[in-house]
Design a protein around this motif. Structure first.
Motif, PDB file in Angstrom:
ATOM      1  N   HIS A  68      96.942  53.899  10.712  1.00 23.74           N
ATOM      2  CA  HIS A  68      96.294  53.601   9.333  1.00 23.74           C
ATOM      3  C   HIS A  68      96.726  52.431   8.854  1.00 23.74           C
ATOM      4  O   HIS A  68      97.716  51.556   9.322  1.00 23.74           O
ATOM      5  N   ARG A  69      95.693  51.617   8.204  1.00 30.26           N
ATOM      6  CA  ARG A  69      96.005  50.075   7.687  1.00 30.26           C
ATOM      7  C   ARG A  69      94.891  49.960   6.717  1.00 30.26           C
ATOM      8  O   ARG A  69      93.915  50.834   6.642  1.00 30.26           O
ATOM      9  N   ALA A  70      94.708  48.979   5.790  1.00 34.54           N
ATOM     10  CA  ALA A  70      94.002  48.533   4.871  1.00 34.54           C
ATOM     11  C   ALA A  70      92.589  48.252   5.371  1.00 34.54           C
ATOM     12  O   ALA A  70      91.702  48.274   4.960  1.00 34.54           O
ATOM     13  N   ASP A  71      92.742  47.369   6.653  1.00 37.22           N
ATOM     14  CA  ASP A  71      91.537  46.838   7.091  1.00 37.22           C
ATOM     15  C   ASP A  71      90.596  47.989   7.708  1.00 37.22           C
ATOM     16  O   ASP A  71      91.076  48.847   8.467  1.00 37.22           O
ATOM     17  N   PRO A  72      89.045  47.898   7.542  1.00 38.52           N
ATOM     18  CA  PRO A  72      88.296  48.781   8.157  1.00 38.52           C
ATOM     19  C   PRO A  72      88.230  48.533   9.711  1.00 38.52           C
ATOM     20  O   PRO A  72      88.388  47.359  10.022  1.00 38.52           O
ATOM     21  N   VAL A  73      87.711  49.612  10.340  1.00 33.85           N
ATOM     22  CA  VAL A  73      87.313  49.229  11.799  1.00 33.85           C
ATOM     23  C   VAL A  73      85.963  49.072  11.714  1.00 33.85           C
ATOM     24  O   VAL A  73      85.039  49.367  10.988  1.00 33.85           O
ATOM     25  N   THR A  74      85.491  48.375  12.876  1.00 28.63           N
ATOM     26  CA  THR A  74      83.853  48.410  13.179  1.00 28.63           C
ATOM     27  C   THR A  74      83.449  49.379  14.064  1.00 28.63           C
ATOM     28  O   THR A  74      84.116  49.513  15.069  1.00 28.63           O
ATOM     29  N   VAL A  75      82.383  49.993  13.782  1.00 30.95           N
ATOM     30  CA  VAL A  75      81.684  51.043  14.539  1.00 30.95           C
ATOM     31  C   VAL A  75      80.294  50.305  15.013  1.00 30.95           C
ATOM     32  O   VAL A  75      79.515  50.124  14.088  1.00 30.95           O
TER      33      VAL A  75
END
Length: 141
Positions: A68-75
């Motif tokens: 978990h972290r604040a930044d989104p991931v890219t799909v």
């Protein structure tokens, strides 16, 4: 060309060990696919995929642990195979800034479906034309 979707990580995505649960990745893929088919495709053709789609198959390779972290991931999503009545999407889930390689590589076979009548259908010419613009087989595996 590839479709890119910024996917937020939610606290509820984590399992007891503090990393994204394996089943949650399917939801990330679904969110990217919905963004692609229900939003991007309908810009090109307002009738595209309005009757629905069904998933016929998923294939996932888990490559790295995601916490978990604040930044989104890219799909990233792209087309690797088209038939008269199905499309195979490939995906990579990775950091937006790049580096470190993907967390997941996956494939999904999707069939257009007539939900109202309850049967699979063929891709329309407009849907096929839209999907062909996202054909990319440069990443195998």
């Amino acid at each position: 060309m590839r479709h890119s979707y910024a996917c937020p990580l939610r606290w509820s995505d984590m399992d007891a060990f503090g990393h994204v649960n394996n089943t949650v990745y399917l939801r990330y893929l679904e969110e990217a696919r919905i963004d692609f088919l229900a939003l991007a495709a309908r810009v090109a053709d307002p009738e595209a995929f309005t009757g629905g789609t069904v998933v016929a198959r998923h294939e996932i390779d888990y490559l790295r642990q995601l916490v978990h972290r604040a930044d989104p991931v890219t799909v990233e999503l792209w087309v690797v195979k088209l038939t008269a009545a199905s499309v195979t999407f490939a995906y990579e889930i990775k950091d937006a800034a790049g580096g470190g390689g993907p967390y997941v590589r996956a494939r999904t076979v999707v069939a257009p479906y007539n939900i109202k009548e309850g049967y699979p259908r063929r891709l329309s010419p407009a849907e096929r034309s839209f999907l062909e613009g996202y054909f990319d087989d440069s990443h195998r595996g």
